[in-house]
Design an enzyme around this catalytic site. Structure first.
Site, PDB file in Angstrom:
ATOM      1  N   GLY A  32       0.813  -1.205   0.000  1.00 39.05           N
ATOM      2  CA  GLY A  32       0.000   0.000   0.000  1.00 39.05           C
ATOM      3  C   GLY A  32       0.842   1.248   0.000  1.00 39.05           C
ATOM      4  N   GLU A 117      -3.371   0.483   8.010  1.00 39.01           N
ATOM      5  CA  GLU A 117      -3.752  -0.918   8.166  1.00 39.01           C
ATOM      6  C   GLU A 117      -2.723  -1.830   8.829  1.00 39.01           C
ATOM      7  OE1 GLU A 117      -5.925   1.043   4.952  1.00 39.01           O
ATOM      8  OE2 GLU A 117      -3.795   0.607   5.026  1.00 39.01           O
ATOM      9  N   ASP A 140       3.197  10.483  -0.246  1.00 39.44           N
ATOM     10  CA  ASP A 140       2.968  11.827   0.278  1.00 39.44           C
ATOM     11  C   ASP A 140       4.129  12.222   1.179  1.00 39.44           C
ATOM     12  OD1 ASP A 140      -0.154  12.529  -0.255  1.00 39.44           O
ATOM     13  OD2 ASP A 140       0.108  10.384   0.098  1.00 39.44           O
TER      14      ASP A 140
END
Length: 173
Positions: A32, A117, A140
């Protein structure tokens, strides 16, 4: 080998992991995206999460408030492939913090990245008999408090690289 989308956050990821365990899954690698907490991280960096700090509801409900490690054998597989820079991540319910104070506190606690998560999965996995690890892509960064996002083309190629590394680690004999 299966690829599953879990949605965002610990609750949905925990449900998917539980259902996969019921189907016989014994190893899982979350792949992710994340935000950088450590300012030395750059857009596109691939990270191998060695442990996750519980700042989300699921991890707090399931754990004891301490950092939760990834599965050592899966970490060893990822490391042997050269997949990612080791990092501690913080798992939170609120990814986009709009001031620097949470990121500063997380960094002081040892986190290099923030995501939603990993800690829930690291906490739940052993209870279900599932070894869990995590690879993250820095999408980011927040230089001077300003949010910068990775470009779509770079994101696509980096996600493919991350997926290949996870698949290879899961299928190593």
């Amino acid at each position: 080998l299966t690829v599953q989308a879990t949605g965002m956050g610990g609750p949905s990821a925990a449900i998917v992991l539980h259902e996969l365990a019921e189907l016989g899954v014994r190893r899982a690698i979350r792949v992710g995206t994340c935000g950088a907490v450590d300012e030395s991280l750059q857009l596109g960096d691939l990270l191998r999460v060695e442990a996750a700090l519980p700042e989300d509801g699921v991890s707090k409900a399931l754990g004891d408030g301490r950092a939760v490690p990834a599965d050592p054998a899966l970490l060893e597989r990822l490391e042997s492939l050269g997949a990612g820079t080791p990092v501690t991540a913080v798992t939170t319910d609120f990814f986009y913090e709009y001031d620097d104070s949470p990121r500063r506190a997380w960094y002081a606690a040892g986190a290099g990245a923030v995501e939603m998560e990993a800690c829930a999965l690291f906490t739940l996995g052993p209870r279900l008999g599932v070894a869990v690890a995590c690879l993250l892509l820095v999408t980011d960064v927040f230089p001077g408090g300003e949010r910068l996002r990775i470009e779509p083309e770079r994101l696509e190629s980096a996600v493919q690289e991350m997926g290949r590394a996870a698949a290879h680690a899961l299928t190593l004999r």
